[in-house]
Design an enzyme around this catalytic site. Sequence first.
Site, PDB file in Angstrom:
ATOM      1  N   HIS A 145       0.841  -1.213   0.000  1.00 12.26           N
ATOM      2  CA  HIS A 145       0.000   0.000   0.000  1.00 12.26           C
ATOM      3  C   HIS A 145       0.873   1.260   0.000  1.00 12.26           C
ATOM      4  O   HIS A 145       0.830   2.074  -0.926  1.00 12.26           O
ATOM      5  CB  HIS A 145      -0.895   0.027   1.242  1.00 12.26           C
ATOM      6  CG  HIS A 145      -1.819  -1.141   1.386  1.00 12.26           C
ATOM      7  ND1 HIS A 145      -2.879  -1.359   0.540  1.00 12.26           N
ATOM      8  CD2 HIS A 145      -1.854  -2.149   2.290  1.00 12.26           C
ATOM      9  CE1 HIS A 145      -3.534  -2.449   0.925  1.00 12.26           C
ATOM     10  NE2 HIS A 145      -2.927  -2.942   1.980  1.00 12.26           N
TER      11      HIS A 145
HETATM   12  C1  BDR Z   1      -3.000   1.505   5.095  1.00 16.27           C
HETATM   13  O1  BDR Z   1      -3.346   1.127   6.420  1.00 16.27           O
HETATM   14  C2  BDR Z   1      -2.192   0.910   7.175  1.00 16.27           C
HETATM   15  O2  BDR Z   1      -2.339  -0.187   8.028  1.00 16.27           O
HETATM   16  C3  BDR Z   1      -1.063   0.764   6.194  1.00 16.27           C
HETATM   17  O3  BDR Z   1       0.154   1.221   6.747  1.00 16.27           O
HETATM   18  C4  BDR Z   1      -1.500   1.600   5.022  1.00 16.27           C
HETATM   19  O4  BDR Z   1      -1.095   2.945   5.193  1.00 16.27           O
HETATM   20  C5  BDR Z   1      -3.619   0.511   4.144  1.00 16.27           C
HETATM   21  O5  BDR Z   1      -5.006   0.490   4.300  1.00 16.27           O
END
Ligand code: BDR
Length: 315
Positions: free
Chosen positions: A253
């Site tokens: 992500h």
């Molecule tokens: C996002 O949520 C967090 O847990 C991760 O670091 C990322 O920024 C993904 O949904």
Amino acid sequence: MRDRRRIRRTPTVIDTDPGVDDALALLLAWGSPELRVLALTVVAGNAALADTVRNAGRLVAVRRPLRPPRIVPGAASPLRRPLVTATHYHGEDGLGDVADWPAVAPPPASPSAAEMLVAFARIHAERLTLVALGPLTNVALAVREDAESMRRIGRVVVMGGAVDVPGNVTPDAEFNAHVDPDAAREVFDAGLRIDLVPLDATRQAAITRKRFMVVLGPRPHPREGPSGLLARRIAALTEQAFAREGPRGMHLHDPLAVGLAVDATLATWEPVRIAVGDGGETRRTPGPANCRVARVVDTDRFIDFFLERLCPASS
Ligand code: BDR
Ligand code: CA
């Protein structure tokens, strides 16, 4: 080998809540000669603020970037609601519960992250890129402080939201937007130049454990020095994430947001008007666009780009 002298480095601030994928995103940023990472403004999200600040310090201590960024603590809780963390995914300490990190001293609490964001926006204006990898609390506080300067920032690349796809914490909401929807709404309403990198895009950026480990190599890592140490740490901290995410691998992500900050051609973009709901839903709404959304990711090119820069031999 790229000639680093010829590359014009973009002054960059990363707002982050490390976090396993935040850690990978920071390594990608430090492995990217196009970026000059000036500061990490830290926010509570994946873990409590004391943990995310300490984790930012640990990553700097292990990676030892040539120009260490300033670490600036920010908001300990969302604007108007209690903090929800994701320690079930990122580990109790937010960074995979790996042992034996170097000890790090807590950074000064002042100026605040919001003040630093405004200061950098005033100094660098259009030249600045802000990459936001956590809940948007710090960014919203900076907008409250000086919206005009924040509007001058060249690009605000935000990892968050789920536009045309299901969420990852509720059926309709992605984690960062869900943790502080009030902040997300204020930021989307502020007229910033937002490049949104939602789950729609990041779900196209999964990496299998096998592919990941080919680059990190068997332990002990053949490379000596900080790079080998770093490789072993990354492998260890991603272990649980790989175990949890299933056969398609781990979603990158936050690394995708950094990748798109470096090279926007790694995805196609669509101008969209986003409205933020009370639970952090980020849906299309009629009206003029308030961001552009990353749509189709050039997955192979991005994964190659990520692996090449994660753990450079020169570090
Ligand atoms: C996002 O949520 C967090 O847990 C991760 O670091 C990322 O920024 C993904 O949904
Ligand atoms: Ca994050």
